[in-house]
Design an enzyme around this catalytic site. Structure first.
Site, short mmCIF file in Angstrom:
data_model
loop_
_atom_site.label_atom_id
_atom_site.label_comp_id
_atom_site.label_asym_id
_atom_site.label_seq_id
_atom_site.Cartn_x
_atom_site.Cartn_y
_atom_site.Cartn_z
N GLU A 84 -0.68 5.37 4.07
CA GLU A 84 -2.03 5.90 3.78
C GLU A 84 -2.99 4.74 4.02
O GLU A 84 -3.19 3.90 3.16
CB GLU A 84 -2.11 6.38 2.33
CG GLU A 84 -1.14 7.50 1.99
CD GLU A 84 -1.56 8.86 2.52
OE1 GLU A 84 -2.68 8.98 3.03
OE2 GLU A 84 -0.75 9.79 2.44
N GLY A 97 -3.29 1.20 1.86
CA GLY A 97 -4.10 0.00 2.05
C GLY A 97 -4.67 -0.03 3.46
O GLY A 97 -4.80 1.00 4.11
N GLY A 137 -0.52 -1.62 7.17
CA GLY A 137 0.38 -0.61 7.75
C GLY A 137 1.08 -1.13 9.00
O GLY A 137 2.27 -0.91 9.20
P1 NAD Z 1 -4.88 -4.19 1.52
O1 NAD Z 1 -4.23 -3.76 2.79
O2 NAD Z 1 -5.48 -5.55 1.47
O3 NAD Z 1 -3.80 -4.15 0.32
C1 NAD Z 1 -3.19 -2.96 -0.09
C2 NAD Z 1 -1.85 -3.24 -0.74
O4 NAD Z 1 -0.92 -3.65 0.27
C3 NAD Z 1 -1.89 -4.38 -1.76
O5 NAD Z 1 -1.05 -4.05 -2.84
C4 NAD Z 1 -1.35 -5.56 -0.97
O6 NAD Z 1 -0.76 -6.56 -1.78
C5 NAD Z 1 -0.31 -4.88 -0.10
N1 NAD Z 1 0.02 -5.55 1.16
C6 NAD Z 1 -0.83 -6.09 2.05
N2 NAD Z 1 -0.16 -6.57 3.11
C7 NAD Z 1 1.15 -6.33 2.88
C8 NAD Z 1 2.34 -6.61 3.61
N3 NAD Z 1 2.31 -7.23 4.80
N4 NAD Z 1 3.52 -6.22 3.08
C9 NAD Z 1 3.57 -5.58 1.89
N5 NAD Z 1 2.47 -5.30 1.15
C10 NAD Z 1 1.27 -5.67 1.64
O7 NAD Z 1 -5.96 -3.08 1.13
P2 NAD Z 1 -7.08 -3.09 -0.01
O8 NAD Z 1 -8.15 -4.05 0.37
O9 NAD Z 1 -6.45 -3.21 -1.36
O10 NAD Z 1 -7.63 -1.59 0.09
C11 NAD Z 1 -8.60 -1.17 1.01
C12 NAD Z 1 -7.97 -0.50 2.20
O11 NAD Z 1 -7.09 0.54 1.78
C13 NAD Z 1 -9.01 0.17 3.08
O12 NAD Z 1 -8.66 -0.02 4.43
C14 NAD Z 1 -8.90 1.65 2.69
O13 NAD Z 1 -9.36 2.54 3.67
C15 NAD Z 1 -7.42 1.76 2.45
N6 NAD Z 1 -7.10 2.89 1.59
C16 NAD Z 1 -6.48 3.98 2.13
C17 NAD Z 1 -6.20 5.09 1.35
C18 NAD Z 1 -5.55 6.31 1.92
O14 NAD Z 1 -5.06 7.13 1.15
N7 NAD Z 1 -5.53 6.49 3.24
C19 NAD Z 1 -6.54 5.09 -0.01
C20 NAD Z 1 -7.16 3.96 -0.54
C21 NAD Z 1 -7.43 2.86 0.27
#
Ligand code: NAD
EC number: 1.2.1.3
Length: 510
Positions: A264, A242, A247
């Protein structure tokens, strides 16, 4: 959906596919979390959020399942993943269509996402016979030293909306053959595809016959549900995909309890285009990398660093490519760019383009379209932004189809621009000069986890390790030796002599 709500076309179709895929209607028609389709903005399902008691029970069941699963021989564990691959092959068109309806991807990309799940299953089946360690020369006579790899425990998998099912498969296929139990917390924006995928795994488990109850569960909800996995010390590894903000929130909490983390996170990926590059090839690669998935890939191309001699010629080609890319309903076969995931994504894109304009950036595209046909959905034309220098606005990730284009004069300057952002996920160089390509791939070249030559930064295949450096998190998933993160390593020394020589010549004579 509750009977009092109007059911739209997308919701009706999603419901049909969910039933076709074997998901119990009660799982997607009742509950407090609404799943929306970015195609129309309509609600397409309601799912129950997992409460604390559900999460605790699932972790307990996974921990119990792990204790027996770890003793099943790895090649036998591979058989379960082989069956999962079979289920995915059979369900590929249906699951892909559901990805289109819930995440807004065009058909070809949704099918590609399911193919990626099948590929990692194939890879994991072969790997289940190759989880091997080393035999190491010892300094002591009559001794043998080796390392063995053992199952790790319960693995928590937290995933993002933009690859709603493939990221789970990268983790699940490896974790299962490595002898681990898995708990999946999918994005709150894409719970339906997760329920469908989990149903396929349960079907594979039923055919396999020996999978312990609780080996794999799906937990529905937002970040608070993810946080339960992060906090519970029975969860030995959390693989979280995410935003960088996510992270930053989870990493210290995992470190605090010495749990393993695969992070990731976001990317701000760039490509350098050199004077010797084939501009036709570069244009095609840039178009896919920057506009594909409407700029909503972690590896999407966001910055283009172009030699001043070819800047005008490349921009002409790119403008033509951008003008011809069709934005629209991803269910229509001519569409190349579907919708943004939601209104917040559109607001972030607008804010970034406004900021670029105030800095003197020349913006082409970036307008909202189809608002009359889809008033609750957010379709945008992809944006090209010419910048005189790499301003702050280009130094962060905006998860939308915006490509910043900048000029360079010499390769060292281009590499400085390339590496001087916080993220370090994916990168490319377009050149036909061997020395330039090799320098880009060398220690003083790209600082990313993925560095490519004459192809764009997005669209990785599963055979290589996938992940990035710096604010992209440092994790590695999928191929190469990424499996090692899902196992624990033991170093074993065996004395088959009658003596007891101590290492480093130490004497302890009684
Ligand atoms: P997001 O960070 O909003 O959410 C991702 C996941 O994390 C969700 O399931 C969310 O509920 C969970 N989450 C968020 N905050 C959390 C916390 N504090 N504790 C536990 N879980 C938590 O991301 P998004 O909007 O769904 O996705 C887009 C982002 O993900 C972009 O920044 C993209 O670059 C990144 N991404 C990275 C990869 C990679 O492999 N590097 C792959 C796909 C997406």
């Amino acid at each position: 959906m509750a009977s009092s709500e109007a059911i739209g076309d997308v919701a009706r179709e999603a419901g049909q596919w969910l039933q076709e895929l074997g998901v119990e209607p009660s799982l997607f028609s009742v509950g407090e979390l609404r799943a929306h389709s970015p195609i129309t903005g309509e609600a397409i399902g309601r799912v129950k959020v997992s409460g604390v008691a559900d999460v605790k029970a699932a972790i307990g069941a996974a921990d119990d399942a792990f204790r027996s699963w770890r003793n099943v021989p790895a090649p036998r564990r591979g058989e379960l993943v082989r069956l999962l691959g079979e289920e995915l092959r059979a369900a590929k068109p249906h699951l892909a269509r559901l990805v289109t309806l819930e995440a807004g991807k065009i058909a070809s990309e949704s099918l590609g996402e399911i193919q990626e799940m099948i590929d990692i299953c194939d890879f994991a089946v072969g790997l289940s016979r190759q989880l091997h360690g080393l035999t190491i020369a010892t300094e002591r006579p009559g001794h043998r030293m080796m390392e063995t790899w053992h199952p790790l425990g319960v693995v928590g998998v937290i995933t993002s909306f933009n690859f709603p099912v493939a990221v789970w498969a990268w983790n699940a296929a490896l974790a299962l053959i490595c002898g681990d139990a898995i708990l999946w917390k999918p994005s709150e924006k894409t719970p339906l595809t997760a329920l469908a995928t989990h149903t396929l795994l349960m079907r594979a488990c039923a055919r396999f016959g020996e999978a312990p109850a609780g080996l794999a569960s799906v937990l529905i909800g937002g970040r608070d549900v993810g946080a339960f996995l992060v906090e519970d010390e029975r969860v030995k590894l959390v693989s979280a995909t995410g935003s960088t903000a996510m992270g930053r929130a989870v990493a210290p909490r995992l470190a605090q309890r010495f749990a393993r983390a695969i992070l990731e996170l976001g990317g701000n990926n760039a490509a350098i285009v050199c004077p010797s590059a084939s501009l036709d090839l570069a244009t095609r690669a840039i178009a896919f990398a920057a506009m594909g998935t409407a700029g909503q890939r972690c590896t999407s191309l966001r910055r283009l660093i172009v030699h001043e001699d070819i800047h005008a010629a490349l921009l002409d080609r790119l403008r033509a490519a951008y003008a011809s890319a069709r934005v629209g309903d991803p269910r229509e076969s001519q569409t190349l760019l579907g919708p943004l995931i939601d209104e917040a994504a559109y607001a972030a894109m607008r804010a970034t383009l406004d900021e670029a304009r105030t800095l003197g950036g020349a913006v082409t595209g970036g307008e909202r379209v189809l608002a009359e046909r889809f008033p609750n959905a957010y379709y945008v034309t992809p944006a090209l932004v010419e910048l005189a220098e790499q301003a702050r606005v280009a130094q962060r990730e905006t998860f939308a189809p915006i490509l910043f284009v900048m000029k360079y004069r010499n390769l060292d300057e281009a590499l400085d621009m390339h590496n001087s952002v916080a993220h370090g996920l994916a990168s490319s160089i377009f050149t036909n000069e061997l020395c330039e390509a090799e320098k880009f791939l060398s220690a003083e070249g790209s600082d990313c986890g993925i560095a490519n030559v004459n192809i764009g930064p997005s669209g990785a295949e599963i055979g290589g390790a996938f992940g990035g450096e710096k604010d992209s998190g440092g994790g590695r998933e999928a191929g190469s030796d990424a499996w090692k993160a899902y196992m624990r390593r033991a170093t074993n020394t065996i004395n088959y002599s009658k003596d007891l020589p101590l290492a480093q010549g130490v004497r302890f004579d009684l």
